[in-house]
Design a protein around this motif. Sequence first.
Motif, PDB file in Angstrom:
ATOM      1  N   ILE A   1       0.765  -1.128   0.021  1.00  0.00           N
ATOM      2  CA  ILE A   1       0.019  -0.039  -0.236  1.00  0.00           C
ATOM      3  C   ILE A   1       1.027   1.185  -0.098  1.00  0.00           C
ATOM      4  CG2 ILE A   1      -1.719   1.364   1.294  1.00  0.00           C
ATOM      5  CD1 ILE A   1      -2.777  -1.378   0.166  1.00  0.00           C
TER       6      ILE A   1
ATOM      7  N   ARG B   1       1.860   5.217   0.476  1.00  0.00           N
ATOM      8  CA  ARG B   1       1.362   6.422   1.066  1.00  0.00           C
ATOM      9  C   ARG B   1       1.325   7.372  -0.012  1.00  0.00           C
ATOM     10  NH1 ARG B   1       0.968   8.320   5.904  1.00  0.00           N
ATOM     11  NH2 ARG B   1       1.392  10.680   6.361  1.00  0.00           N
ATOM     12  N   PRO B   2       0.125   8.348  -0.098  1.00  0.00           N
ATOM     13  CA  PRO B   2       0.169   9.332  -0.833  1.00  0.00           C
ATOM     14  C   PRO B   2       1.187  10.209  -0.721  1.00  0.00           C
ATOM     15  CG  PRO B   2      -1.806   8.942   0.270  1.00  0.00           C
ATOM     16  CD  PRO B   2      -1.054   8.259   0.821  1.00  0.00           C
TER      17      PRO B   2
ATOM     18  N   SER C   1     -10.665  11.022  -0.093  1.00  0.00           N
ATOM     19  CA  SER C   1      -9.567   9.944  -0.476  1.00  0.00           C
ATOM     20  C   SER C   1      -8.615   9.811   0.457  1.00  0.00           C
ATOM     21  CB  SER C   1      -8.659  10.921  -1.374  1.00  0.00           C
ATOM     22  OG  SER C   1      -9.470  11.305  -2.552  1.00  0.00           O
ATOM     23  N   TRP C   2      -8.504  10.516   1.549  1.00  0.00           N
ATOM     24  CA  TRP C   2      -7.784  10.038   2.661  1.00  0.00           C
ATOM     25  C   TRP C   2      -8.277   8.817   3.633  1.00  0.00           C
ATOM     26  CZ3 TRP C   2      -3.086  10.304   4.221  1.00  0.00           C
ATOM     27  CH2 TRP C   2      -2.597  10.105   5.690  1.00  0.00           C
TER      28      TRP C   2
ATOM     29  N   TYR D   1      -7.721   5.790   1.562  1.00  0.00           N
ATOM     30  CA  TYR D   1      -6.300   5.433   1.785  1.00  0.00           C
ATOM     31  C   TYR D   1      -6.141   4.496   3.137  1.00  0.00           C
ATOM     32  CZ  TYR D   1      -1.569   5.560   3.564  1.00  0.00           C
ATOM     33  OH  TYR D   1      -0.386   5.094   4.118  1.00  0.00           O
TER      34      TYR D   1
END
Length: 97
Positions: free
Chosen positions: A25, A27-28, A38-39, A42
């Motif tokens: 995964i 991280r942005p 969106s957060w 995630y």
Amino acid sequence: MLLIPCPYCGPRPEIEFAYGGEAHIARPVEPSKLDDESWAAYLYLRANDKGPHAERWRHVHGCGKFFNVRRDTTTDLILESYEVGEQPRCGRTEAPT
């Protein structure tokens, strides 16, 4: 009980490890620029597939290192373990969309 093959220490009982969630995964890059939806995606949305699944584990009562495991969630059969930064030999690694 699972016998988890740590790539650094060899096979050990699962009580020596801590589960770290789905592997691979990303991280942005700029989390502060994400909107709430969106957060939340995630943080909380994961594939949760039935069958082979890439997971992150930490050998807490051993070397202390993180590593990845591919495990079949229907049988608990561990297919492979590999160091963080490596890719599995086969299987799905992308994040959910």
